[in-house]
Write a protein that holds these residues in place. Structure first.
Motif, mmCIF file in Angstrom:
data_model
loop_
_atom_site.group_PDB
_atom_site.id
_atom_site.type_symbol
_atom_site.label_atom_id
_atom_site.label_comp_id
_atom_site.label_asym_id
_atom_site.label_seq_id
_atom_site.Cartn_x
_atom_site.Cartn_y
_atom_site.Cartn_z
ATOM 1 N N TYR A 49 3.154 -5.592 -2.563
ATOM 2 C CA TYR A 49 3.174 -4.144 -1.848
ATOM 3 C C TYR A 49 3.045 -3.944 -0.310
ATOM 4 C CZ TYR A 49 2.414 -3.083 -6.894
ATOM 5 O OH TYR A 49 2.464 -3.197 -8.469
ATOM 6 N N PRO A 106 6.015 0.284 -6.803
ATOM 7 C CA PRO A 106 6.460 1.453 -6.451
ATOM 8 C C PRO A 106 7.815 1.376 -5.541
ATOM 9 C CG PRO A 106 4.484 0.978 -5.058
ATOM 10 C CD PRO A 106 4.786 -0.203 -6.091
ATOM 11 N N LYS A 130 -1.262 6.872 -7.573
ATOM 12 C CA LYS A 130 -1.212 7.454 -6.313
ATOM 13 C C LYS A 130 -2.346 7.476 -5.326
ATOM 14 C CE LYS A 130 2.546 10.511 -8.045
ATOM 15 N NZ LYS A 130 2.240 10.253 -9.558
ATOM 16 N N TYR A 134 10.037 2.829 -3.664
ATOM 17 C CA TYR A 134 10.279 3.096 -2.060
ATOM 18 C C TYR A 134 9.604 2.454 -1.232
ATOM 19 C CZ TYR A 134 5.439 4.799 -1.147
ATOM 20 O OH TYR A 134 4.093 5.025 -0.860
ATOM 21 N N ARG A 141 -9.378 2.521 4.075
ATOM 22 C CA ARG A 141 -8.164 2.398 4.429
ATOM 23 C C ARG A 141 -7.103 2.428 3.371
ATOM 24 N NH1 ARG A 141 -3.623 -1.539 3.145
ATOM 25 N NH2 ARG A 141 -2.315 -1.191 4.621
ATOM 26 N N ILE A 195 6.211 -2.860 -12.094
ATOM 27 C CA ILE A 195 5.589 -1.625 -12.066
ATOM 28 C C ILE A 195 5.439 -1.292 -10.558
ATOM 29 C CG2 ILE A 195 4.305 -2.064 -14.083
ATOM 30 C CD1 ILE A 195 2.150 -3.783 -12.297
ATOM 31 N N ASN A 237 -8.110 -2.525 -4.790
ATOM 32 C CA ASN A 237 -7.222 -2.301 -6.073
ATOM 33 C C ASN A 237 -6.104 -3.561 -6.015
ATOM 34 O OD1 ASN A 237 -5.388 -1.368 -4.024
ATOM 35 N ND2 ASN A 237 -4.199 0.044 -5.608
ATOM 36 N N GLY A 238 -6.150 -4.364 -6.967
ATOM 37 C CA GLY A 238 -5.520 -5.532 -7.246
ATOM 38 C C GLY A 238 -6.150 -6.908 -6.703
ATOM 39 N N GLU A 287 -3.038 3.300 1.776
ATOM 40 C CA GLU A 287 -1.475 3.036 2.379
ATOM 41 C C GLU A 287 -0.810 3.319 1.008
ATOM 42 O OE1 GLU A 287 0.777 3.779 4.628
ATOM 43 O OE2 GLU A 287 -0.566 2.647 5.806
ATOM 44 N N GLY A 288 0.396 3.605 0.983
ATOM 45 C CA GLY A 288 1.101 4.004 -0.190
ATOM 46 C C GLY A 288 1.453 5.502 -0.670
ATOM 47 N N THR A 289 1.745 5.517 -1.848
ATOM 48 C CA THR A 289 2.331 6.839 -2.447
ATOM 49 C C THR A 289 1.195 7.848 -2.088
ATOM 50 O OG1 THR A 289 3.142 5.252 -4.231
ATOM 51 C CG2 THR A 289 3.012 7.688 -4.673
ATOM 52 N N ASN A 290 1.684 9.058 -1.533
ATOM 53 C CA ASN A 290 0.980 10.126 -1.277
ATOM 54 C C ASN A 290 -0.005 9.927 -0.437
ATOM 55 O OD1 ASN A 290 2.782 11.471 -3.180
ATOM 56 N ND2 ASN A 290 1.062 12.106 -4.551
ATOM 57 N N PHE A 304 -3.841 -0.025 -1.705
ATOM 58 C CA PHE A 304 -2.706 0.326 -1.636
ATOM 59 C C PHE A 304 -2.010 0.959 -2.793
ATOM 60 C CE2 PHE A 304 1.825 0.080 -0.734
ATOM 61 C CZ PHE A 304 1.771 -0.323 0.457
ATOM 62 N N GLY A 305 -1.957 2.026 -2.775
ATOM 63 C CA GLY A 305 -1.713 2.927 -4.112
ATOM 64 C C GLY A 305 -0.084 2.835 -4.064
ATOM 65 N N GLY A 306 0.130 2.341 -5.397
ATOM 66 C CA GLY A 306 1.556 2.111 -5.967
ATOM 67 C C GLY A 306 1.941 3.226 -6.768
ATOM 68 N N ILE A 307 1.998 2.887 -7.986
ATOM 69 C CA ILE A 307 2.139 3.770 -9.230
ATOM 70 C C ILE A 307 0.938 4.590 -9.230
ATOM 71 C CG2 ILE A 307 2.389 4.107 -11.566
ATOM 72 C CD1 ILE A 307 4.885 3.037 -10.523
ATOM 73 N N THR A 335 -0.530 -6.033 -5.587
ATOM 74 C CA THR A 335 -0.659 -5.237 -4.500
ATOM 75 C C THR A 335 -0.592 -6.129 -3.135
ATOM 76 O OG1 THR A 335 -2.956 -5.596 -5.019
ATOM 77 C CG2 THR A 335 -2.087 -3.495 -5.428
#
Lengths: 300, 395
Positions: free
Chosen positions: A166, A146, B332, A148, B356, A144, B272-273, B358-361, B327-330, A163
């Motif tokens: 990541y 990301p 966003k 990139y 703070r 799961i 998150n996480g 970071e991550g997707t979008n 930390f935005g993964g899936i 996380t």
């Protein structure tokens, strides 16, 4: 080269007709199609009773055995609900799947005891449960994370957390350190693959030049890893342990993240790793820096 | 999930594990009645709270009253029950605030010859349950393990086949048990191990495990905890949960699907996480602040969850600033910011909020934050976030 996942990996998803299972199968397929065009990595899925259907071009099979026969799959990504996860893992191993990645969070501990007993009699390798999965950047991802944020490179990354993995991959990428393979091993008390298994694989992998390991409070897997590093790992290693400020006796999100009876603290794990020459980041903001320092120290 | 001693003993008794004769009392009258029913000569009155160390613990309202006491008359039983019920017991494990005692367990006295320790837990490295025994009963097992590790005996339990007779024989020999006591061990220990696996326990601790003058094994104390992840197949056990024993805000968070642990500091965190949430606490400490909580909002944070998370964090009067670390993964970043902004309006912030992302979008999310016109302090990276949130308190 890399570990666990390579260009011959063919993946199915157990629980593909569930919302999350389908979503992440799509994301994994997208990632594989973006990074390479030679063939499809994600080849279908399994949901007992729903064989014969197709979901977003993924063929659905009734059993793992049937999926292997029709698609040549050799790896699986499991998203089935916690009460059925142990059985799904056992079915995959029983059918001859070599790499089992269990994402499911909330599997009963005694179910994992049963799974461990069963897997010991097979050649299958289990990653997880309760983990983000495995990625070999530029080749394939089963999980799961990301895609990139992971760039191809030579650092082997092992982590108990999602996380935080990541975060580490991001910091490594920012200083030009890509990863050979990144694995989230999961935060449960009993997991399929531990630090030591992966340290050994990374040590033997010619494409991995350095290793970053991220642990947390609870248990003593990091201390055993430190002992292993001392005797068997020649490559530079950096580390981080989450939970330096965690109170004793309280479970911190992950089922396994608990200091019990004064044991399993971040401090004792950091000390054990530092004692064997691992560069341990004190702040989670310095994980990338710690890896850089470990590499410089070893080479200089 | 933890349960009370009296509940644990009721379950153990049903499973064939010997426990002392005992009666639960929730009033002084009931305590007296229990004393009489148990023979009227000698009994032990035990305060029922989840925390250990009750014997050495004392009540806030009655500084000389211990949480476990031996009584020899109905009058004594009444006096102690009156002081204990409704009062607050402070032990080494409760923290300063202590726990209110609402229930007592009155037990018949035993003719004790010796005290052992027996505990079952899951050994992570062995990948299965392990029975831990020691001749040093009554002492904290961690202390024994530290001071005299040679007195700790470990015995792996096969979760499928159970504890084997040969294993019990070996333990009996190592513990130097008499023939009568060894025979009791053969009945008691396999049942204890089976209780652990049958009920998806994470801990079963019998300390002390008494050997009577006749050589019988009796569980004088019992501490039992269950695997939360396995409660779906033990619905009957859920009825044993005592919400009075749990932190109110932690219960509230659990109901909202959030993982929250209250701490003593002043900087609230929403992350998150689980790993990143723990690390965020460490980060705050590293920069001279003190975290007020652990909070993992999970991977699919929606408006309702983020709103509830903020409310729980802000309900803690110690909180002087809040740090959001995503930390935005899936999931966003812009989706999370949308939830953040909506929650911000609903909650009404009176303390500084540092975010703070970071991550997707992330770019889109950052401009949404900037354009929102809300009093939110944006941070560029982890260190910046920690510095800004710590500074916001001292300013």
């Amino acid at each position: 080269m890399s570990i666990l996942v390579n260009k011959d990996t063919r993946v199915i998803c157990q629980g593909i007709t569930g919302k999350t299972g389908l979503f992440h199968s799509q994301k994994c397929r997208e990632y594989a199609r973006e990074v390479r065009t030679d063939s499809d990595v994600f080849v279908g899925g399994v949901t007992p009773g729903k064989g014969g259907q197709t979901v977003d071009d993924f063929p659905v099979f009734n059993s793992v055995a049937e999926a292997i026969e029709k698609t040549g799959a050799n790896a699986t990504m499991i998203f089935v609900p916690p009460p059925f996860c142990a059985d799904a893992i056992i079915e995959a191993a029983d059918s001859g799947i070599q790499l089992i990645v269990a994402i499911t969070e909330g599997v009963p501990t005694l179910d994992m005891v049963r799974v461990s007993h069963y897997l010991a009699k097979t050649s299958a390798r289990l990653i997880g449960p309760n983990c983000p999965g495995v990625i070999t950047p530029g080749v394939a991802k089963i999980g799961i994370m990301p895609g990139y944020i992971h760039t191809p490179g030579t650092v082997g990354l092992i982590s108990k957390s999602g996380t935080l993995t990541y975060e580490a991959a991001w910091q490594l990428g920012n200083i030009g350190l890509g990863q050979s393979t990144a694995i989230g091993i999961g935060g449960d008390p009993i997991i399929g693959t531990n630090f030591i298994d992966l340290l050994e694989m990374f040590e033997n992998d010619p494409d991995t030049e350095a290793i970053m390991m991220i642990g947390e409070i609870g248990g003593d897997a990091e201390i055993q890893a430190a002992n292993y590093i001392k005797d068997h790992v020649t490559k530079p290693v950096a580390g981080f342990i989450a939970g330096q400020t965690a109170p004793p006796g309280k479970r911190m999100g992950h089922a396994g993240a608990i200091i019990s009876g004064g044991a399993g603290t971040a401090a004792e794990k950091m000390d054990a790793l530092e004692a064997v020459g691992v560069v341990v980041a004190q702040s989670p903001a310095d994980m990338g820096k710690a890896m850089q320092e470990a590499i410089t120290r070893k080479n200089g | 999930m933890k349960i009370h001693e009296f509940q644990a003993k009721e379950l153990l008794k049903v499973a064939g594990v010997t426990v002392p004769d005992g009666i639960v009392a929730s009033s002084p009258d009931e305590a007296v009645e229990a004393f009489e029913q148990l023979g009227g000569k000698l009994a032990v009155v035990k305060a029922q709270i989840h925390a250990g160390g009750r014997g050495k613990g004392r009540f806030k309202e009655h500084p000389d009253q211990p949480g476990v006491v031996l009584v020899r008359s109905a009058g004594e039983a009444r006096e102690h029950a009156e002081r204990m019920l409704g009062s607050t017991l402070v032990t080494i494990q409760t923290g300063e605030e202590g726990k209110q005692v609402n229930t007592l367990l009155v037990e018949a006295g035993l003719d004790i010859a010796s005290e052992l320790y027996a505990g079952v837990v899951v050994d992570r490295a062995a990948g299965g349950p392990v029975l831990i025994m020691s001749s040093e009963g009554g002492t904290e097992i961690e202390k024994v393990a530290h001071d005299s590790p040679e007195k700790i005996l470990n015995c792996n339990v096969d979760a499928g086949y159970g504890l084997q007779a040969a294993q019990v024989r070996k333990l009996a020999h190592q513990l130097g048990l008499s023939a009568a006591a060894a025979a009791s061990a053969q009945k008691f220990l396999p049942k204890l191990a089976k209780f652990f696996t049958d009920n998806d326990c994470t801990q079963v601790e019998i300390n002390p495990l008494v050997v009577t003058a006749a050589g019988d094994f009796v569980a004088l104390d019992a501490k039992v905890a269950f695997d939360d992840n396995a409660m779906f197949r033990h619905k009957e056990l859920l009825e044993l949960r005592d919400l009075n024993e749990e932190d109110e805000s932690e219960v509230r968070a659990g109901n909202a699907g959030l993982s929250y642990v209250k701490l003593d500091g002043t900087i609230g965190c929403l992350v998150n996480g689980a790993g990143l949430a723990m690390s965020t606490m460490d980060l705050i400490k590293h920069h001279g602040g003190e975290p007020a909580n652990f909070l993992d909002v999970g991977g699919g944070a929606n408006v309702d969850q983020v709103t509830e998370a903020f409310r729980i964090i802000l309900a803690d009067d110690n909180v002087k600033a809040v740090l959001v670390n995503i930390f935005g993964g899936i999931m966003k970043c812009d989706v999370i910011v949308e939830a953040l902004l909506a929650a911000y309006d609903q909650v009404g912030f009176t303390v500084p909020l540092v975010v703070r992302l970071e991550g997707t979008n992330v770019e889109k999310a950052r401009s949404m934050l900037a354009e929102s016109g809300k009093d939110i302090i944006a941070a560029t990276d982890l260190t910046d976030a920690a510095q800004k949130v710590v500074a916001s308190i001292s300013a």
